[in-house]
Design a protein around this motif. Structure first.
Motif: not given
Lengths: 67, 270
Positions: A17, A20-23, A27, A30-31, A34-35, B17-18, B21, B46, B50, B53-55, B58
């Motif tokens: 987690m 995942l929070m890194k700027q 993508l 991150s996928v 996440y999985e 996820f962030n 800011r 996103h 995009e 390509s994501m679950p 998510m």
């Protein structure tokens, strides 16, 4: 399922987690993360359910012994 | 007559996820008196290409997490937040715009989606294709505000509604890319002038690589006055616009040009 403990799996999920929070995370990465995180949480949940079932059996056995 | 209303536009790329800011921008907007803050399209999620390509879980988690945080900010800073967001329903993803305030979250499901081969939101999302309904309209501190999804700006029925409902401010979240700067600027300025309203256009930043083509979302968020002049425009960097809108400006424009008045004394064209 890997041989890690419940605590290790939760620690893995927390660390994922944070990543995942890194700027600057892509993508694609991150996928993948996440999985992996979901897999850790699901496996930790199975360990927890198994532990609950064991406790239930022990409780039932101790009730039988007392009776 | 109402006092001026301070509006804010957040020009950002996808937050992923962030959302850390956001706290800075909300504090800043609140300190400057903003009562409403607007996001561009595909900032909380996103870009739609995009998303494929994501679950699904998510995407859903991302939306839920952001909505929860924005609800907290709406309460903490006493602001109305307008944020395009993808939600998941049983048939698939729905492209919506959320209005979030201390009372709750209200959704507008975009009615007309882009149907082009290279940009096919209409096939990707499960938004219903049906008779047009009322867009999202609400009042805030005496101002009548309408939310219009970027692509819907091209269709006259929405503008007829702006005139019929005497809208003071049209909020237009967009995800404009390629070389469309001038076209968007000119259309927005023209519509503001013709329909006697402020328009706050909020465009996203960021890039999307599609095979050999790079899609660059260029910002250009702007507040346009009813006289068609640009009050303030952001460039192509992450930034926030905070400006006042004033009913006196709308009233003066209507008094000078009399468009609304000219139509009101005639029967509608059949």
């Amino acid at each position: 399922m890997t041989n890690e403990s419940f605590e290790e799996k939760i620690a893995n999920a927390k660390s994922i987690m944070e990543k995942l929070m890194k700027q600057d995370i892509s993508l694609e990465d991150s996928v993948k993360l996440y999985e992996e995180g979901i897999k850790n949480i699901q496996e930790a949940s199975i360990i927890l359910e198994e532990a609950k079932a064991k406790i239930k059996i022990i409780e039932q056995n101790s009730i039988k012994d007392e009776a | 007559m109402s006092s001026p209303l301070v509006v804010a536009a957040l020009q950002l790329q996808t937050l992923g996820f962030n959302p850390s800011r956001l706290e800075f921008y909300f504090k800043n907007a609140h300190a400057r008196g903003a009562k409403i803050i607007v996001f561009g399209e595909y900032v909380l999620n996103h870009f739609f290409k995009e998303l494929a390509s994501m679950p699904q879980s998510m995407v859903k988690e991302q939306s839920d997490k952001h909505l929860k945080l924005l609800k907290t900010y709406a309460q903490e800073y006493d602001m109305t937040i307008i944020a395009p967001i993808v939600i998941y329903k049983k048939d698939g993803f729905v492209k919506t715009i959320a209005r979030i305030n201390s009372a709750g979250i209200y959704y507008y499901e975009q009615q007309i989606l882009i149907p082009y081969a290279h940009w096919d939101e209409q096939s990707f999302f499960v938004n219903k294709i049906e008779a047009l309904k009322s867009p999202m309209i609400f009042s805030l501190d005496g101002f009548k505000i309408m939310v219009m999804a970027g692509y819907e700006m091209h269709f006259p029925p929405f503008w007829d509604y702006v005139r019929a409902k005497k809208i003071d401010l049209v909020i237009l979240p967009t995800s404009s890319t390629f070389g469309s700067h001038n076209r968007w600027r000119e259309i927005i300025k023209t519509q503001a002038f013709l329909y006697e309203t402020y328009i706050l256009r909020v465009n996203r930043l960021g890039e999307y690589s599609d095979k050999d083509v790079k899609w660059r979302f260029y910002g250009d968020s702007m507040l346009v006055r009813p006289d068609g002049e640009v009050e303030m425009m952001l460039e192509d960097k992450e930034s926030m616009l905070v400006e006042e809108i004033d009913k006196k400006v709308i009233k003066l424009h209507k008094k000078e040009w009399k468009f609304e008045q000219a139509l009101s004394i005639r029967k509608e064209l059949k």
